[in-house]
Scaffold this active site. Structure first.
Site, PDB file in Angstrom:
ATOM      1  N   HIS A   1     -43.595  90.583   0.063  1.00 42.07           N
ATOM      2  CA  HIS A   1     -44.992  90.266  -0.236  1.00 42.07           C
ATOM      3  C   HIS A   1     -45.857  91.533  -0.153  1.00 42.07           C
ATOM      4  O   HIS A   1     -46.697  91.781  -1.024  1.00 42.07           O
ATOM      5  CB  HIS A   1     -45.547  89.266   0.793  1.00 42.07           C
ATOM      6  CG  HIS A   1     -44.987  87.873   0.709  1.00 42.07           C
ATOM      7  ND1 HIS A   1     -44.417  87.238   1.780  1.00 42.07           N
ATOM      8  CD2 HIS A   1     -44.919  86.986  -0.312  1.00 42.07           C
ATOM      9  CE1 HIS A   1     -44.031  86.019   1.436  1.00 42.07           C
ATOM     10  NE2 HIS A   1     -44.305  85.841   0.161  1.00 42.07           N
TER      11      HIS A   1
ATOM     12  N   LYS B   1     -45.349  71.448   2.342  1.00 46.58           N
ATOM     13  CA  LYS B   1     -44.404  72.060   3.275  1.00 46.58           C
ATOM     14  C   LYS B   1     -45.028  72.021   4.680  1.00 46.58           C
ATOM     15  O   LYS B   1     -46.240  72.116   4.806  1.00 46.58           O
ATOM     16  CB  LYS B   1     -44.170  73.529   2.908  1.00 46.58           C
ATOM     17  CG  LYS B   1     -43.615  73.743   1.508  1.00 46.58           C
ATOM     18  CD  LYS B   1     -43.352  75.222   1.294  1.00 46.58           C
ATOM     19  CE  LYS B   1     -43.069  75.564  -0.153  1.00 46.58           C
ATOM     20  NZ  LYS B   1     -43.023  77.008  -0.408  1.00 46.58           N
TER      21      LYS B   1
ATOM     22  N   ARG C   1     -38.469  87.308  -8.314  1.00 50.18           N
ATOM     23  CA  ARG C   1     -37.271  87.887  -7.697  1.00 50.18           C
ATOM     24  C   ARG C   1     -36.049  87.698  -8.581  1.00 50.18           C
ATOM     25  O   ARG C   1     -35.366  88.627  -8.931  1.00 50.18           O
ATOM     26  CB  ARG C   1     -37.011  87.246  -6.330  1.00 50.18           C
ATOM     27  CG  ARG C   1     -37.873  87.795  -5.246  1.00 50.18           C
ATOM     28  CD  ARG C   1     -37.956  86.862  -4.093  1.00 50.18           C
ATOM     29  NE  ARG C   1     -38.619  85.621  -4.487  1.00 50.18           N
ATOM     30  CZ  ARG C   1     -38.922  84.636  -3.664  1.00 50.18           C
ATOM     31  NH1 ARG C   1     -38.598  84.728  -2.401  1.00 50.18           N
ATOM     32  NH2 ARG C   1     -39.542  83.568  -4.105  1.00 50.18           N
TER      33      ARG C   1
ATOM     34  N   SER D   1     -39.484  84.068   2.625  1.00 50.23           N
ATOM     35  CA  SER D   1     -39.992  83.648   3.940  1.00 50.23           C
ATOM     36  C   SER D   1     -39.009  82.689   4.590  1.00 50.23           C
ATOM     37  O   SER D   1     -38.791  82.737   5.802  1.00 50.23           O
ATOM     38  CB  SER D   1     -41.352  82.966   3.805  1.00 50.23           C
ATOM     39  OG  SER D   1     -42.289  83.855   3.268  1.00 50.23           O
TER      40      SER D   1
HETATM   41  P1  ADP Z   1     -45.289  80.003  -2.718  1.00 52.79           P
HETATM   42  O1  ADP Z   1     -45.124  78.808  -1.830  1.00 52.79           O
HETATM   43  O2  ADP Z   1     -46.586  80.018  -3.483  1.00 52.79           O
HETATM   44  O3  ADP Z   1     -44.098  80.317  -3.596  1.00 52.79           O
HETATM   45  P2  ADP Z   1     -44.525  82.360  -1.178  1.00 52.79           P
HETATM   46  O4  ADP Z   1     -45.242  82.931   0.008  1.00 52.79           O
HETATM   47  O5  ADP Z   1     -43.131  81.907  -1.006  1.00 52.79           O
HETATM   48  O6  ADP Z   1     -45.486  81.198  -1.681  1.00 52.79           O
HETATM   49  O7  ADP Z   1     -44.548  83.408  -2.377  1.00 52.79           O
HETATM   50  C1  ADP Z   1     -45.757  83.898  -2.899  1.00 52.79           C
HETATM   51  C2  ADP Z   1     -45.458  84.783  -4.089  1.00 52.79           C
HETATM   52  O8  ADP Z   1     -44.766  85.946  -3.646  1.00 52.79           O
HETATM   53  C3  ADP Z   1     -44.569  84.137  -5.153  1.00 52.79           C
HETATM   54  O9  ADP Z   1     -44.981  84.583  -6.428  1.00 52.79           O
HETATM   55  C4  ADP Z   1     -43.194  84.671  -4.828  1.00 52.79           C
HETATM   56  O10 ADP Z   1     -42.362  84.713  -5.975  1.00 52.79           O
HETATM   57  C5  ADP Z   1     -43.562  86.083  -4.375  1.00 52.79           C
HETATM   58  N1  ADP Z   1     -42.547  86.648  -3.503  1.00 52.79           N
HETATM   59  C6  ADP Z   1     -42.011  86.111  -2.385  1.00 52.79           C
HETATM   60  N2  ADP Z   1     -41.066  86.920  -1.854  1.00 52.79           N
HETATM   61  C7  ADP Z   1     -40.996  88.009  -2.682  1.00 52.79           C
HETATM   62  C8  ADP Z   1     -40.186  89.197  -2.708  1.00 52.79           C
HETATM   63  N3  ADP Z   1     -39.243  89.408  -1.805  1.00 52.79           N
HETATM   64  N4  ADP Z   1     -40.386  90.075  -3.722  1.00 52.79           N
HETATM   65  C9  ADP Z   1     -41.323  89.823  -4.664  1.00 52.79           C
HETATM   66  N5  ADP Z   1     -42.102  88.734  -4.705  1.00 52.79           N
HETATM   67  C10 ADP Z   1     -41.947  87.831  -3.727  1.00 52.79           C
END
Ligand code: ADP
Length: 176
Positions: free
Chosen positions: A17, A41, A90, A128
């Site tokens: 992130h 969630k 990803r 996460s």
């Molecule tokens: P959500 O529940 O909205 O998917 P996340 O916190 O899981 O929330 O992810 C937020 C954004 O960050 C999403 O666009 C996700 O694809 C991106 N993201 C999460 N992990 C990574 C990573 N390791 N590299 C690049 N982008 C990421």
């Protein structure tokens, strides 16, 4: 002034992130990191904790603001005066959901475009959920999360004390 919104659950924020935030902060004049309540969630960290962690992770980026995401993302982005929504990609598995969301958001807010940043190759496997799973089972997640997140994960999942660890290895020890 070109402003973008980067929405997500950030439960907790990872280095993946932070990498997206740093790169988006270079592309736009201002980046708003919008932390979603996420009613579906059950988060490990409260909304307040997630906002605080992100504020600490972004303290070195003067054009990044962290706020709670209220209501519908498309409307929120319009209200913020944003021209773009930033999302990270990803793997191909991310694509279908992100595609659907981007098309829906375009219907709802045609003046706001979704901008995808490809993950850094170091973080392509990082999510996460996997961080939480490893931390819960006592694994070291320090290479994958910012120090503030690591500290807070250790508070949620304290490492077993030496005595407990020994007992765990040999449950009959000292039992007489
Ligand atoms: P959500 O529940 O909205 O998917 P996340 O916190 O899981 O929330 O992810 C937020 C954004 O960050 C999403 O666009 C996700 O694809 C991106 N993201 C999460 N992990 C990574 C990573 N390791 N590299 C690049 N982008 C990421």
């Amino acid at each position: 002034m070109r402003r973008a919104v980067y929405p997500g659950s950030f439960d907790p924020p990872t280095l993946g992130h932070v990498d997206v935030i740093e790169r988006a902060a270079r592309l736009f004049d201002e980046l708003i990191v919008a932390v979603a309540v996420n009613a579906d969630k059950k988060p490990l960290f409260s909304l307040q904790e997630r906002v605080e962690m992100l504020q600490e992770c972004c303290a070195h980026l003067p054009n990044v603001r962290v706020i709670q995401l209220q209501g519908l993302l498309a409307r929120f982005a319009q209200q913020m005066g944003a021209c773009a929504i930033v999302r990270g990609l990803r793997a191909v598995s991310d694509f279908e959901y992100e595609f659907q969301m981007a098309i829906m958001n375009r219907q709802l807010a045609p003046d706001v475009d979704t901008c995808f940043l490809m993950t850094h190759q170091h973080y392509a496997f990082l999510s996460s959920s996997i961080v939480k799973e490893v931390a819960r089972l006592g694994g070291d997640v320090s290479p994958f999360v910012p120090p503030t997140v690591h500290r807070r994960l250790r508070q949620k999942f304290p490492p077993p004390s030496a005595g407990e660890a020994e007992q765990g290895e040999n449950p009959s020890a000292g039992g007489e």
